[in-house]
Design an enzyme around this catalytic site. Structure first.
Site, short mmCIF file in Angstrom:
data_model
loop_
_atom_site.label_atom_id
_atom_site.label_comp_id
_atom_site.label_asym_id
_atom_site.label_seq_id
_atom_site.Cartn_x
_atom_site.Cartn_y
_atom_site.Cartn_z
N ASN A 397 56.67 -5.03 33.51
CA ASN A 397 56.59 -5.80 34.75
C ASN A 397 55.16 -5.86 35.28
OD1 ASN A 397 56.92 -6.95 37.26
ND2 ASN A 397 58.79 -5.83 37.74
N ASP A 398 54.64 -4.75 35.76
CA ASP A 398 53.32 -4.78 36.39
C ASP A 398 52.22 -5.22 35.44
OD1 ASP A 398 54.46 -3.86 38.75
OD2 ASP A 398 54.31 -1.78 38.11
N VAL A 399 52.36 -4.89 34.15
CA VAL A 399 51.28 -5.19 33.20
C VAL A 399 51.21 -6.67 32.86
CG1 VAL A 399 51.29 -2.90 32.19
CG2 VAL A 399 52.68 -4.68 31.16
#
Lengths: 471, 104
Positions: A397-399
Site C-alpha cells: 500500500n504505502d510503497v
C-alpha cells in the site's frame, strides 16, 4: 594457570576474528549463511572457554557452575524453540525481542557489578572510569531493553502509537535528569544503591517513551538503532572486565549497527533525525478525512483479471506485507510459472521497505523458490512500468502511494515509491479498503487505470490460477 | 583532569581496540545490498549476545550466599543465552532461504 589464561586470550582473539569475518560474510548473499555459522562457532567457543578457563584477579575459577549450566540450557532451549517456531512474517519482532534480552542482560550485569564494587571499595570515591562504565551499561542496556519490548509490541500490533503532548520536550528533560542523577551518583563517596535503582527505572521509562511515538512503519530503523545500543552496552561490559571479546564484539555491532540504521533511512529517503523526531502516526487524521472526495473505486472480476494477465506482454508483481500475512508466496510463484509458460514475462518489483523490514519480501519469495533474477529493486523496476501491461499489487500500500511524490502534507512525502501508475493497468489485491500501515489513504486505488480485486491474497490468487488454466 | 588522563592511560589498549573496531564495523558493512539488511541486522544482534560472557563471569564470581546476586546473575545468563541462540537461529532461518535457491 598461566597456560590456561593465555589459551583463554587466544580463544577470545579467535572469537573476535570470527565476529569480524562473520559480519563481513553476512554482507554478501553467497557467503551470508556461512558467515552466520562462523560467528556462531566463535561465540560458542568463547562461552565455553570462559566457563572452563576464566580466573578472576584472585585466581579463583568460575563458580556456581550448576546454575550457570542450568541457565545456559534453559536459555538455549527457549531461544531455539522460539526462533524455530516464529513465522516468517514475525521475524522482525523476534529480532527485536532477542535484542531486548541482550540489553537486559547487559543492564543486569552492571547492576550486579555496582553492588560488588561498592562493597569492596567503600573507602574510595565513585568518580572513576569503572563506575562510569557501570552507569553507561545500565542506562543504555535499560533503554535498549524497554525500547525493544515496545517495538516488539508495536510490530505484534498490541501497542498503538501514542504521542503525549510536548513529548519531545519531556523526553529531552528525562534524559537530562537521568544523566544528572548519574553524575550526582559519581560524586558520592559511598554507593547509593537506591539511586542506582531510580536511574535504572528512569532509563526504562525513557526507552518506552523514546519508541512509543515513532510510527510502526519505522520500527525496522528503530530496531536497528536499538541493536547498536545493545552492542555499546555489551562493549561497556567488556571495559568492566577488560574482556576483549566483549569489547570488539560490542563495538563492532555498535558501529556496524549505526551504519546499517543510516542505510535503512537512506532507502526511505529520510534522515535518522526525521524518523526519530517526526512522529509518524500523528498526522494521519487529516489525510484520512479527505478520502471521500477521491473518487470511485472500480472492481475487477477474477475472470477479467485472468484474461488481462494472460494476454499481457509483461506483468510485474509488487508484493507487500499483505502477501506475507496471507502466506501467499507459494501461490504467487505458481501464478508466475503459469504465466511464464504462456510466454508472459513476469517480474517482481521489490520496494526497499516493502513488508515490515528491508529484505523481508526477498526472503519470503526466495522461500517459494522464486528465481533471484526475477526480483527487481526499485531503481531497476521504475523505468519498466511504462512498458508494462499489468501490475499486480499484492498486499502493498504505502510503497505505491503517489502521495509520497506530490502531496507535501502526507506523512510519507519524500519517500521514493514504485511508479506503478505509469503502467497500463494496475490490479490491487487487497482485503478491504483499510489504509496501509502508515495509516493514510491511497489515491492510487481511485485512479482510472486501477482495478481492485478484494479478498484474501492467497485465495484470490488460487482462484486466479484456476481461471488462468481454463483459458 | 588528571583522573581522566590516568583513566585513559590505564585503558589505552582498550581504547585502541575501540577506535579500530569502530572503523572496522563501518568498513565491513558499507557495501551491503538492501536484500541483506534484515539478516545482517539479525546477525549483528546475535553477535552482541557476547554480553553472555559478562553474565557468566558475574555469575561465576557471585557469593553463593548472596541470593540477590545469584538471582540477577542467573536471569542475566538466561537472557544472554536467549540473545545468542535465538539470534543465530533466526538469522540462519532467514538465510536458509537464499541458500536453497542457489543449489539449483
Amino acid at each position: 594457570m598461566e597456560l590456561s589464561q593465555n589459551l583463554l586470550h587466544i580463544i577470545y582473539l579467535l572469537a573476535s576474528l570470527s565476529f569480524i569475518l562473520g559480519l563481513k560474510m553476512l554482507s554478501h548473499p553467497k557467503t551470508a549463511r556461512n558467515g552466520n555459522l562462523i560467528a556462531g562457532a566463535g561465540m560458542t567457543l568463547a562461552i565455553f572457554a570462559t566457563i572452563f578457563l576464566y580466573h578472576n584477579a584472585e585466581g579463583a575459577p568460575v563458580g556456581n557452575l550448576p546454575l550457570i549450566f542450568l541457565g545456559l540450557i534453559a536459555g538455549t532451549i527457549i531461544g531455539y524453540i522460539m526462533a524455530k517456531r516464529v513465522k516468517m512474517t514475525s521475524m522482525p519482532q523476534m529480532v527485536s525481542f532477542f535484542n531486548g534480552m541482550g540489553g537486559a542482560c547487559a543492564a543486569l550485569i552492571s547492576l550486579n557489578e555496582f553492588g560488588k564494587y561498592t562493597q569492596n571499595n567503600y573507602a574510595e570515591t565513585l568518580l572513576n572510569g569503572h563506575v562510569l562504565m557501570i552507569l553507561l551499561g545500565i542506562m543504555i542496556g535499560s533503554v535498549s531493553f524497554a525500547g525493544s519490548m515496545i517495538a516488539f509490541g508495536k510490530l505484534e500490533g498490541k501497542i498503538k502509537d501514542y504521542v503525549l503532548p510536548r513529548q519531545q520536550l519531556f523526553n529531552v528533560l528525562l534524559l537530562v535528569i537521568i544523566l544528572g542523577l548519574g553524575a550526582y551518583l559519581m560524586l558520592q563517596t559511598e554507593g547509593k544503591i537506591v539511586l542506582l535503582y531510580v536511574i535504572t527505572l528512569l532509563s526504562l521509562l525513557y526507552g518506552v517513551l523514546f519508541v512509543l511515538p515513532i510510527g510502526g512503519a519505522d520500527m525496522p530503523v528503530v530496531i536497528s538503532l536499538l541493536n547498536s545500543f545493545t552492542g555499546l552496552a555489551a562493549a561497556f561490559g567488556g571495559f568492566l572486565y577488560g574482556n576483549r571479546a566483549m569489547l570488539t564484539g560490542g563495538i563492532l555491532v555498535g558501529s556496524a549497527g549505526t551504519i546499517l540504521t543510516i542505510l535503512m533511512c537512506q532507502a526511505m529517503n529520510r534522515s535518522l533525525l526525521n524518523v526519530l523526531v517526526g512522529a509518524f502516526g500523528g498526522q494521519s487524521g487529516q489525510a484520512a478525512a479527505q478520502s471521500s472526495e477521491m473518487g470511485v473505486i472500480k472492481e475487477i472480476s477474477l475472470n477479467d483479471c485472468a484474461i488481462l494477465c494472460n494476454y499481457a506482454q509483461r506483468v510485474i508483481v509488487v508484493p507487500g506485507y499483505g502477501l506475507a500475512v496471507a502466506q501467499a508466496q507459494h501461490i504467487t510463484h505458481e501464478f508466475e510459472s503459469v504465466l511464464e509458460e504462456r510466454g508472459v514475462e513476469v517480474k517482481y518489483a521489490i520496494h526497499p521497505v516493502a513488508g515490515r523490514m528491508p529484505g523481508h519480501m526477498n526472503v519470503l519469495l526466495a522461500e517459494a523458490d522464486v528465481a533471484y533474477d526475477k526480483l527487481l529493486e526499485m531503481e531497476e523496476a521504475n523505468p519498466l512500468f511504462k512498458n508494462t501491461d499489468v501490475v499486480l499489487v499484492i498486499g502493498a500500500n504505502d510503497v505505491v502511494n503517489p502521495a509520497a511524490k506530490d502531496d507535501p502534507t502526507s506523512p510519507i512525502y519524500g519517500m521514493p515509491i514504485l511508479d506503478v501508475d505509469e503502467s497500463k493497468t494496475v490490479v490491487v489485491l487487497k482485503r478491504g479498503m483499510s489504509a496501509g500501515y502508515a495509516g493514510i489513504e491511497n489515491r492510487l486505488f481511485f485512479n482510472d487505470n486501477t482495478r481492485m480485486l478484494f479478498g484474501d491474497a492467497k485465495s484470490s490468487l488460487e482462484k486466479l490460477v484456476k481461471e488462468l488454466k481454463n483459458i | 583532569m588528571s583522573e581522566v588522563f590516568h583513566f585513559l592511560g590505564q585503558n589505552i589498549e582498550a581504547i585502541y581496540i575501540l577506535a579500530l573496531s569502530i572503523f572496522l564495523g563501518i568498513e565491513v558493512i558499507s557495501n551491503v545490498p538492501a536484500v541483506l539488511h534484515t539478516p545482517l541486522m539479525s546477525g549483528a544482534n546475535a553477535i552482541h549476545g557476547v554480553v553472555i560472557i559478562g553474565a557468566i563471569i558475574v555469575m561465576g564470581e557471585a557469593d553463593p550466599q548472596n541470593y540477590l546476586a545469584l538471582a540477577l546473575g542467573f536471569i542475566a545468563v538466561i537472557l544472554g543465552t536467549l540473545n545468542v541462540v535465538g539470534g543465530f537461529v533466526v538469522t540462519d532461518r532467514m538465510l536458509e532461504m537464499f541458500k536453497k535457491k542457489e543449489k539449483k
